[in-house]
Structures are given as structure tokens and as C-alpha cells.
Design an enzyme around this catalytic site. Structure first.
Site, PDB file in Angstrom:
ATOM      1  N   ARG A  73       0.860  -1.177   0.000  1.00 17.73           N
ATOM      2  CA  ARG A  73       0.000   0.000   0.000  1.00 17.73           C
ATOM      3  C   ARG A  73       0.902   1.234   0.000  1.00 17.73           C
ATOM      4  O   ARG A  73       1.933   1.259   0.685  1.00 17.73           O
ATOM      5  CB  ARG A  73      -0.899   0.033   1.242  1.00 17.73           C
ATOM      6  N   HIS A  78      -1.299   0.319  -9.803  1.00 17.95           N
ATOM      7  CA  HIS A  78      -1.860  -0.651  -8.849  1.00 17.95           C
ATOM      8  C   HIS A  78      -2.371  -1.906  -9.588  1.00 17.95           C
ATOM      9  O   HIS A  78      -3.568  -2.187  -9.592  1.00 17.95           O
ATOM     10  CB  HIS A  78      -2.976  -0.009  -8.010  1.00 17.95           C
ATOM     11  N   GLU A 123      -3.341   7.577  -4.096  1.00 20.04           N
ATOM     12  CA  GLU A 123      -3.865   7.082  -5.382  1.00 20.04           C
ATOM     13  C   GLU A 123      -5.207   7.724  -5.698  1.00 20.04           C
ATOM     14  O   GLU A 123      -6.014   7.900  -4.783  1.00 20.04           O
ATOM     15  CB  GLU A 123      -4.057   5.551  -5.319  1.00 20.04           C
TER      16      GLU A 123
END
Ligand code: DGY
Length: 321
Positions: free
Chosen positions: A239, A286, A268
Site C-alpha cells: 500500500r 496498482h 492514489e
């Protein structure tokens, strides 16, 4: 008949089994970006089940505003976008998709690792820009991985899969975890437990595989980056907020580390502009679980969990809370 609301479309046909007995509403991604709490409240106000993705902020406010909600079925293994305590307080079951994206995510970590180690991005650009006029002896020299040390932060399922792949590259593997892994896992992965400080100081590649929570927020901060070797690479498929992205930009600029492979970002879908013009930084949007097989299996798990809740099963498979 329950009302199931999905915040994004899944693969074709993925939700057909649910449509046989329930109403399924699938929303397209919002053209203005990731959804806000307000957007989710508007989508889920009448829903019995919300099929969510990791970009959906499922906060106490959202749970309080969606009184019919029985379940959140998260199409991801990570659930750090969901306030699990609030879900439990509001009687909402949460499921997720562990296990089926382990290999896909480990592959992606290795894709980024190899790309950063061997300048794949710059090499591709070099050829496209017409610079490949002759074979050169000193152009784009990279890091050879055999006999180098891979430091894995978080030896869960994905960390272990990354470690197993490292054996094939002849790397020495060290790891740090909140709890030391059992001897069988250590034997199978060939990974040696060390302190985080030791891992940072000795690894040629540091790869992150821990969940994001209060303890791991900015685990890789300016001080941690300073501890790393100047020749080291950082890979993050976990993450974004496990890394202090501003500190990473600074460290790359100052030559405190040599490069990075990043699949995830602190804010993000925004990416720190300082990462965009770094030669030895490889970026991906991602894509950890982005294989057809993983995404199909994730969809199957989501359907299985939803069916269990709607049929009143005593135990819900793949339950996170
Ligand atoms: C997950 O499932 O949490 C992954 O980050 C998706 O790629």
C-alpha cells in the site's frame, strides 16, 4: 430478493449467478476519479450488499447513512479502505479475497524489481528514441541479482511467494515481520528473520508486503530510507502509505537509494510529481492482482461470500469482519 450494488464493473459474466435471484446494479467508474463518502452514500443508500473496491472509502459515516446494508464484499485482499470497527458496530459483514491474488502480486513485485534492476524503462525509451546505433560496453549497466540480498517486509502469503521466487535468482533472503514466521515457512522460503534496521542496512532490494495500518503508516520514512544502501532498490506492491512518498522523492533525488518499482501510491490515483521524472523509477497503476485468472477467482470468492450472507449461512467464507 436483495439489492446488490457494485461500485465498478467486474469481468463479463462474473455476477451472473447473483442476478438469477437478486437485483444487481453495477456502476461505471466515476469519470471524475475515485468515489467520495458522499458518492458511496448515494450509491449504497438502498443497497443490502455493496461490492466495493480498494479505492472506496467505507467510513463510519457511510455505514451510518446506509441502514439497509448487511454486507460489504470487498473485491481485494486489503481492507484498509474500510472502517472494520464501524462495520461491526453497524452489523455489517465484510468479506475480502485473500489467497487467490498471491501469485499475481508476487509476479508484479518481481516485474518491477527486474525492471528497476535492469533499467527496462530507460532501455525501452533508448531504443524507441533511436539511440541504439551500436552495441555499447557501458550503456545502462544494471544490478545483477545473484548473491544479492532481498529484504522482505511482511512475510505473509505474498511476501512468502516473493521469497520463493528469489531462490530461483540465487538471492539471499532476509525478512522482517511483526511476528517471526514458523520454522516451516522459514525453511520453505529460505528467508532469515532480522530486525527492520538490519534489513534496511543490508538489503540490495527492499520489497514491501505488509498491510497498511497505524503501525505501518510511513514505515519507510526519511530515516528508514537513509539507512538503506545507496545502491539499493525499493519495491512497493503493498500500500502506498507504507512509504512516505515525499521522503522517497527526496531520497531518490539525493542518491540515498538507487531506484524504485512502485505499484501503489500514497494518494492514489495521484502520483507525486517528483517520481515522474526519475529514470530509475518504474511505475504501475496498482496492477498487483491484474491477471485474468486472479480477477476471475476474486469475483468467484465475492459471489460465494455474498450468497452465503444472503442465504443466512452461519459461517461466511472469506470474512474479514
Ligand atoms: C488487493 O487486493 O488488496 C490488491 O492491492 C489489489 O491489487
Amino acid at each position: 430478493m436483495a439489492h446488490i450494488v457494485a461500485t465498478r464493473p467486474l469481468l463479463d459474466g462474473a455476477l451472473d449467478a447473483l442476478r438469477e435471484t437478486h437485483t444487481v446494479t453495477v456502476h461505471d467508474p466515476d469519470p471524475s476519479g475515485d468515489r467520495t463518502e458522499e458518492d458511496l452514500i448515494a450509491l449504497a443508500a438502498e443497497a443490502d450488499v455493496l461490492l466495493s473496491v480498494l479505492a472506496d472509502p467505507l467510513t463510519e459515516r457511510v455505514f451510518a447513512a446506509c441502514p439497509h446494508l448487511q454486507m460489504v464484499a470487498q473485491y481485494a485482499v486489503g481492507v484498509d479502505n474500510i472502517d472494520l470497527d464501524a462495520a461491526t458496530e453497524h452489523g455489517v459483514v465484510v468479506s475480502h479475497t485473500p489467497g487467490v491474488l498471491t501469485d499475481a502480486t508476487a509476479d508484479q513485485a518481481w516485474a518491477l524489481l527486474l525492471a528497476a534492476a535492469r533499467h527496462v524503462r530507460a532501455a525501452d525509451q533508448y531504443v524507441r528514441d533511436g539511440h541504439f546505433e551500436r552495441w555499447e560496453t557501458t550503456v545502462l549497466l544494471g544490478m545483477e541479482l545473484a548473491d544479492k540480498t532481498l529484504g522482505i517486509v511482511g512475510l505473509g502469503r505474498i511476501g512468502q511467494a516473493v521469497a520463493r521466487r528469489a531462490l530461483g535468482f540465487g538471492m539471499d533472503v532476509v525478512y522482517h515481520n511483526r511476528r517471526r514466521a514458523n520454522p516451516t515457512v522459514e525453511r520453505q522460503t529460505g528467508a532469515r528473520y532480522v530486525s527492520l534496521d538490519n534489513l534496511l542496512a543490508t538489503s540490495d532490494v527492499v520489497s514491501l508486503h505488509c498491510p497498511h495500518n497505524e503501525d505501518s503508516h510511513h514505515l519507510i520514512d526519511a530515516a528508514a530510507l537513509e539507512r538503506m544502501k545507496e545502491t539499493a532498490l525499493l519495491v512497493n506492491t503493498a500500500r502506498g502509505a507504507v512509504v512516505d512518498e515525499a521522503a522517497l522523492v527526496e531520497a531518490l533525488g539525493e542518491g540515498e537509494i538507487a531506484g524504485a518499482g512502485l505499484d501503489v501510491f500514497e494518494h492514489e490515483p495521484d502520483v507525486h510529481p517528483g517520481l515522474l521524472d526519475q529514470d530509475r523509477v518504474v511505475l504501475a497503476p496498482h496492477l498487483g492482482s491484474a491477471t485474468t485468472r486472479a480477477r476471475r477467482r476474486m469475483a468467484d470468492m465475492v459471489v460465494e461470500s455474498i450468497q452465503a450472507v444472503l442465504q443466512g449461512a452461519e459461517s461466511v467464507p472469506h470474512r474479514a469482519a
